[in-house]
Design an enzyme around this catalytic site. Sequence first.
Site, PDB file in Angstrom:
ATOM      1  N   LYS A 172      25.132  65.077  61.206  1.00 41.49           N
ATOM      2  CA  LYS A 172      26.001  65.679  60.195  1.00 41.49           C
ATOM      3  C   LYS A 172      25.935  64.859  58.902  1.00 41.49           C
ATOM      4  O   LYS A 172      25.753  65.398  57.826  1.00 41.49           O
ATOM      5  CB  LYS A 172      27.436  65.745  60.733  1.00 41.49           C
ATOM      6  N   GLU A 178      21.551  54.835  64.310  1.00 44.34           N
ATOM      7  CA  GLU A 178      20.710  55.081  65.491  1.00 44.34           C
ATOM      8  C   GLU A 178      19.742  56.232  65.212  1.00 44.34           C
ATOM      9  O   GLU A 178      18.548  56.167  65.545  1.00 44.34           O
ATOM     10  CB  GLU A 178      21.582  55.447  66.713  1.00 44.34           C
ATOM     11  N   GLY A 233      31.772  66.760  64.008  1.00 41.26           N
ATOM     12  CA  GLY A 233      30.574  66.479  64.804  1.00 41.26           C
ATOM     13  C   GLY A 233      30.736  66.852  66.272  1.00 41.26           C
ATOM     14  O   GLY A 233      29.863  67.486  66.875  1.00 41.26           O
ATOM     15  N   ARG A 234      31.873  66.511  66.868  1.00 37.45           N
ATOM     16  CA  ARG A 234      32.051  66.762  68.306  1.00 37.45           C
ATOM     17  C   ARG A 234      32.398  68.223  68.608  1.00 37.45           C
ATOM     18  O   ARG A 234      32.527  68.600  69.757  1.00 37.45           O
ATOM     19  CB  ARG A 234      33.102  65.808  68.880  1.00 37.45           C
ATOM     20  N   GLU A 319      37.603  60.749  71.261  1.00 37.79           N
ATOM     21  CA  GLU A 319      37.359  60.554  69.832  1.00 37.79           C
ATOM     22  C   GLU A 319      38.359  61.385  69.012  1.00 37.79           C
ATOM     23  O   GLU A 319      38.736  61.017  67.907  1.00 37.79           O
ATOM     24  CB  GLU A 319      35.919  60.911  69.454  1.00 37.79           C
ATOM     25  N   HIS A 349      31.757  60.257  96.780  1.00 37.37           N
ATOM     26  CA  HIS A 349      31.146  59.088  97.421  1.00 37.37           C
ATOM     27  C   HIS A 349      31.144  57.902  96.467  1.00 37.37           C
ATOM     28  O   HIS A 349      30.389  56.954  96.665  1.00 37.37           O
ATOM     29  CB  HIS A 349      29.729  59.437  97.873  1.00 37.37           C
ATOM     30  N   LYS A 461      31.009  49.328  63.316  1.00 36.81           N
ATOM     31  CA  LYS A 461      29.752  49.617  62.607  1.00 36.81           C
ATOM     32  C   LYS A 461      29.585  48.651  61.429  1.00 36.81           C
ATOM     33  O   LYS A 461      28.502  48.141  61.169  1.00 36.81           O
ATOM     34  CB  LYS A 461      29.760  51.048  62.051  1.00 36.81           C
TER      35      LYS A 461
HETATM   36  O1  F6P Z   1      30.543  57.837  66.567  1.00 33.88           O
HETATM   37  C1  F6P Z   1      31.009  58.368  65.397  1.00 33.88           C
HETATM   38  C2  F6P Z   1      30.323  59.640  64.998  1.00 33.88           C
HETATM   39  O2  F6P Z   1      30.619  59.847  63.668  1.00 33.88           O
HETATM   40  C3  F6P Z   1      30.705  60.860  65.828  1.00 33.88           C
HETATM   41  O3  F6P Z   1      31.902  61.406  65.423  1.00 33.88           O
HETATM   42  C4  F6P Z   1      29.539  61.757  65.623  1.00 33.88           C
HETATM   43  O4  F6P Z   1      29.469  62.774  66.575  1.00 33.88           O
HETATM   44  C5  F6P Z   1      28.394  60.764  65.721  1.00 33.88           C
HETATM   45  O5  F6P Z   1      28.906  59.586  65.124  1.00 33.88           O
HETATM   46  C6  F6P Z   1      27.127  61.182  65.040  1.00 33.88           C
HETATM   47  O6  F6P Z   1      27.335  61.418  63.676  1.00 33.88           O
HETATM   48  P1  F6P Z   1      26.268  62.172  62.792  1.00 33.88           P
HETATM   49  O7  F6P Z   1      26.137  63.563  63.313  1.00 33.88           O
HETATM   50  O8  F6P Z   1      26.797  62.126  61.397  1.00 33.88           O
HETATM   51  O9  F6P Z   1      24.955  61.428  62.922  1.00 33.88           O
END
Ligand code: F6P
Length: 496
Positions: A172, A178, A233-234, A319, A349, A461
């Site tokens: 987003k 990452e 995002g979620r 979250e 289990h 972060k």
């Molecule tokens: O972990 C924080 C967060 O902002 C989440 O809310 C989101 O789903 C994820 O990182 C990935 O964010 P983006 O889609 O901006 O890469």
Amino acid sequence: MSLNPALKQANTLFCAADIVLDDAYQGINAKSWKSLFAQARRANLEGFIFDLFAGKPVNQSENRPALHAALRNLDKKPVLLDGKDVMPAVSEVWRRIEGLCNKWVGITDVIHIGIGGSDFGPRLAIEALAHIPDIETRGMRMHFLANIDTAELARILQRALPHSTRVIIVSKSFTTLETTKNAKAVVRWLKDSGRTESQIHNALFAVTANVPAAKEFGVKEDNIFPFWDWVGGRYSVWSAVGLPIALQYGFETFKEFLAGAQAIDQHYQTAPLEENLPVIMALTLLYQQQKHHIKSFAVIPYADALDWFPKWLQQLDMESNGKSVDRDGKPVKFSCPVVFGSSGNNAQHSYFQLLHQGTEVIPIDFIAIREPMSHLPEAKEHHRILLSNCLAQAQALANGKQTDNPNNTYPGKRPSNLLILPKLNAFYLGALLSLYENRTTTLGALWNINSFDQPGVELGKVLAKPIEAALRNKDHVQADDNIDAITAARINLFNS
Ligand code: F6P
């Protein structure tokens, strides 16, 4: 599946989009239900539901609406944001997704790069639908790359064929460390594999609310699928974030997924609170929290295909609602419990010992599917065993067993819900996810929490940056404003 009226009289059975909820093992009597619904009305839950779907800025801290429901509004009924209908833009993305599905032939591998909300939803859907024997599948290998540690990356790059790989970068913000690092590594791999600049440009796709950043990264404008800051995002799997579902199983399947979600949205908006599935599910948790001070909640799908569901729900719930202050910044007494779970019978289990005899009472949502999960000769028998275990666990947890031996005594009074899906297809998967999304935001409204921001993820972060620099420099580190003495010592351990 509609409810037999005789069963309905039990007053513990509810139904929406053919999904049945049985809350009989919650132990909530009529008087308590009355007071729970009164509490929901005092919290202006009905007003919240209206505001959510009307595009009001329910995400107060960021002054934004949370209009993810517009992404599954297949009827294209206008959804106004600042007086402008968002549906033409949403429909245009559907058109482009369908176009891409028809265009992609001869692709062997798709590398989907994204993390958190840009990963869990599509990953869950791809896994959850793979078992369907007659599902249309394009036969591509769909690789999900989320983590920054290179194990996943190395495994994927070993298997993927560079000349027939397509890469979808999903973020987003398009600033997530990452994701951007992994995307650069995959581009490097394509280059090292002899792909030309223009071939790489053609292989890169992006799904983002930050189109300029995607372009800057090197993704062609035609290959960028936008979504918008009014989608959290979620809550975003319904947008082009769900592209893998359409690419792998076809656009019609993706639409079915949206249709299931929409059916629950319609129920959530129109059913009275007393018959409203997301609301009832939220209130069962609220009751156990207020009455028994529960601190954790488990979700156990009796379907291996839903093994990713608890992970998806962990992000959605924790979250969204893992907060200590309300919308006005005042401390809250209750908020999101710890959420965990995995598929039954495997979970039995593992940690069911604690669920039965541990010191903590942990409410559970059991999810069962009526139809067997394959066409194998053993399918019916195995499915019967699966269901019998699901039903037996709920009964054992509720009733317990008294014996003279404390070690063999089960205290009982451990509450649970049972959700029954007619089958696990795209429609009911969409409905299930929408049910839980609406349950999560209902809980937020009941706790007076903003379920749409996540300020708590930022500090770590920020602190990682100077630490990474110190790990890179390898110099001896002293504590300073950013790095305390314990962490400085730990950096020195890694650097030694
Ligand atoms: O972990 C924080 C967060 O902002 C989440 O809310 C989101 O789903 C994820 O990182 C990935 O964010 P983006 O889609 O901006 O890469």
